[in-house]
Design an enzyme around this catalytic site. Structure first.
Site, PDB file in Angstrom:
ATOM      1  N   HIS A  64       1.737   4.581  -2.784  1.00 53.51           N
ATOM      2  CA  HIS A  64       1.813   6.016  -2.527  1.00 53.51           C
ATOM      3  C   HIS A  64       3.177   6.564  -2.962  1.00 53.51           C
ATOM      4  CE1 HIS A  64      -1.920   6.532  -0.421  1.00 53.51           C
ATOM      5  NE2 HIS A  64      -1.597   5.755   0.595  1.00 53.51           N
ATOM      6  N   HIS A 120       0.834  -1.212   0.000  1.00 52.76           N
ATOM      7  CA  HIS A 120       0.000   0.000   0.000  1.00 52.76           C
ATOM      8  C   HIS A 120       0.869   1.264   0.000  1.00 52.76           C
ATOM      9  CE1 HIS A 120      -3.762   2.194   1.180  1.00 52.76           C
ATOM     10  NE2 HIS A 120      -2.881   3.030   1.693  1.00 52.76           N
ATOM     11  N   GLU A 121       1.792   1.338   0.946  1.00 56.72           N
ATOM     12  CA  GLU A 121       2.600   2.552   1.071  1.00 56.72           C
ATOM     13  C   GLU A 121       3.566   2.710  -0.104  1.00 56.72           C
ATOM     14  OE1 GLU A 121       1.658   4.678   3.038  1.00 56.72           O
ATOM     15  OE2 GLU A 121       0.470   3.520   4.464  1.00 56.72           O
ATOM     16  N   HIS A 181       3.552   6.966  -6.700  1.00 55.37           N
ATOM     17  CA  HIS A 181       2.716   8.095  -7.136  1.00 55.37           C
ATOM     18  C   HIS A 181       3.437   9.419  -6.886  1.00 55.37           C
ATOM     19  CE1 HIS A 181      -1.708   9.765  -7.206  1.00 55.37           C
ATOM     20  NE2 HIS A 181      -0.914  10.351  -8.092  1.00 55.37           N
TER      21      HIS A 181
END
Length: 601
Positions: A395, A391-392, A398
């Site tokens: 980020h 998940h991180e 991105h």
């Protein structure tokens, strides 16, 4: 239950599992020097007051200097925040964080004149400026977006006053963070063998996922009984947060705090309410999930301390961090080598602060600093820990692509799209794991986790969003948000979402008091919308391959160069429609069907 593991002090954590803040500043002294240099630039910016319309060159000079200064202040703030989060008890980094916050306020106050002045420049004058100074063409979208805010911009003096109030406005969130992370301590929890286990914000979540029901119940009751002793303090903080939102939204002439919050991301308020309405229309699926959970756990009564326990026993396994890194990297192969090269750089070069230590901020996050992203984890050797890593890292990619591709003025993507890459990574990881298993029980174990993602992200975050809506409505009516009122509202909402097969439980009424996201100004709904978008994108990537990956990378590189709805449309998802949300909820229903079939008998 395994023997209790002592939580280390910060200095006891191996350096390879800590992030390298020297990539930002080699020392605190270097940070202080930069702080002084940046502070000296602020009067120069203030000196542009009253001059922005005098020429194209003056306007361009101000905008470029302001961009550079904001970038420097952001870097200073991020260093201070990272160091403070390593150990929230450390006075020297509390002081640095305070200085950084003050610098933001100083910069905001000194430049408060610019928006009213910029709005006075006529479109005709701007066209002339674009011709005189070609560099200003970069700011054409910036000015178009600014014009959309015109009715919410105040006079010079009023803008300066609001900017000066910024530091006070941070108080509810900052006080909650200090209270929750640094001051709030808990008695030990007890496992089924009578052993004492240290209870903290971080360990509470892992205990609630344990197969040891006695530990789950002990941790749950101990945590909320302790938190209940501070219920009035927690309510006062949340009431202050609600009043702050009302003050600033009213001052800027928005219809409501919600309207102000979504406008900052250029998202229609209808998108927020569309999410709540669509999820409410599909609560029957969550109720089915609760019934299935009760059956598979084999309990007479299902309690909230049972909601995170694995529904499939005997499969859960330890996943050390090194194994998690390798698995996540492999799972992201469908995203192509450009994407995975960024992942590899982060994994190999200490972008990540991995393990819990005494005083460390709880939870996990990514901080998108220009030098490179930083990731905070409190990694546990389990499946959930591996998914948090994936998940991180989403980020991180991105932010990395946005920072590398876009000019300063368009680097910061809005919050509405912030959760898309992260949850797309999780969806790809899940598909990778499901494709690798032929064991019926292991597949059920993985489906359990997939169902948990839907329950925790699409349903739970929407429930939080609905609670924020209610909090805003009550505040707008002039109703004080007392502990009793908040508990009553939250308990009723929890009962609506989880349905009749969940036992009534007074302690869950206090859950609002432990959720930091309620201080993030209508943030949480975007977890749910982002998850819906990510499910759609992951399926397109797996089905179409390179064309879908190309569109995804274009979206991730877009920053705020377009409105978020348009960026997502470019990647193949229309979040102005309920379709992605309904499609995701339909997938949740089909996963329940499969889980019921796998566990029948």
């Amino acid at each position: 239950m395994a023997e209790s593991k002592k939580i280390p002090q910060r200095g006891e954590v191996p350096v390879e599992y800590t992030w390298n803040t020297a990539d930002l500043y080699p020392s605190d002294e270097a940070w202080e020097q930069e702080l002084g240099a940046v502070r000296a630039q602020i009067p120069i910016l203030a000196g542009y007051a009253g001059r922005l319309a005098e020429s194209a060159q003056t306007l361009y000079g101000y905008l470029t200097l302001c961009d550079r200064t904001v970038e420097q202040v952001t870097r200073l703030h991020q260093y201070a925040s990272l160091r403070q989060d390593e150990d929230t008890r450390a006075a020297q980094y509390q002081a640095l964080a305070g200085k950084a916050a003050s610098l933001w306020v100083e910069l905001s106050s000194a430049t408060a004149f610019d928006t009213p002045e910029l709005l006075k420049i006529t479109p005709e004058a701007l066209e002339g400026f674009y011709a005189d100074e070609p560099g200003l063409e970069l700011y054409r979208r910036f000015f178009a977006v600014l014009q959309d805010k015109k009715e919410h911009i105040l006079s010079d003096g009023e803008e300066k006053l609001l900017a000066a109030a910024g530091e006070m406005a941070q108080a509810p969130d900052e006080i909650f963070s200090k209270f929750s992370n640094a001051d709030l301590t808990f008695p030990d929890a007890m496992d089924g063998q009578g052993s004492s286990l240290p209870l903290s914000n971080a360990s509470f979540v892992s205990y609630e996922m344990s197969e040891d029901r006695a530990l789950r119940r002990s941790a749950y009751e101990t945590y909320y009984d302790t938190l209940g002793g501070f219920r009035n303090t927690a309510a006062a903080l949340l009431d202050a947060e609600a009043k702050k939102r009302t003050f600033f939204s009213s001052a800027r002439k928005y219809a409501s705090p919600l309207a102000a919050a979504v406008a900052s991301n250029r998202v229609p308020p209808a998108v927020y309410r569309n999410l709540v309405d669509t999820v409410n229309a599909n609560l029957d699926k969550l109720h089915r999930y609760v019934r299935l959970r009760k059956k598979l756990l084999g309990v007479d009564e299902l309690h909230m301390y049972d909601i995170y326990a694995p529904m499939v026993s005997g499969v859960s396994k330890s996943i050390p961090f090194e194994e998690a890194k390798a698995t996540v990297y492999d799972a992201l192969a469908p995203m192509g080598e450009e994407y995975r090269a960024i992942i590899r750089e982060g994994l190999d070069n200490r972008w990540i602060d991995v393990y819990e230590n005494v005083g460390k901020r709880s939870g996990g996050y990514m901080s998108g600093v220009v030098v490179h992203p930083y990731i905070l984890l409190n990694y546990k050797d389990d499946l959930d820990g591996m998914f948090t890593l994936a998940h991180e890292l989403g980020h991180a990619v991105h932010s990395y692509l946005s920072n590398k591709t876009q000019p300063i003025v368009y680097r910061d993507y809005v919050i509405f799209v912030a959760e898309v890459a992260s949850t797309c990574n999780e969806a790809l990881l899940m598909e990778h794991l499901l494709a690798r298993t032929t064991d019926k029980k292991e597949r059920a174990w993985l489906l359990n986790h997939f169902l948990e993602q839907f329950k925790g992200t699409l349903y739970r975050q929407t429930m939080f969003a609905e609670f924020e809506l209610r909090m805003g409505e009550l505040n707008a009516q002039g109703t004080p948000l007392t502990a009793d009122l908040l508990c009553a509202e939250y308990k009723a909402l929890n009962a609506k979402y989880f349905g009749p097969d969940m036992a009534a439980d007074g302690r869950i009424a206090l859950e609002w008091a432990r959720i930091p996201h309620f201080y993030y100004n209508y943030y949480v709904y975007q977890y749910a919308t982002g998850y819906s978008a990510a499910i759609a994108l992951s399926r397109r990537i797996l089905k179409e391959g390179e064309p879908a990956v190309k569109d995804m990378l274009g979206f991730l590189s877009g920053g705020c160069s377009q409105d978020p709805i348009d960026l997502l449309r470019g990647a193949g998802v229309d979040m102005a429609s309920p379709k992605p949300i309904q499609d995701a909820l339909d997938l949740f229903g089909s996963l329940i069907d499969e889980m019921e079939a796998l566990t029948a008998g």
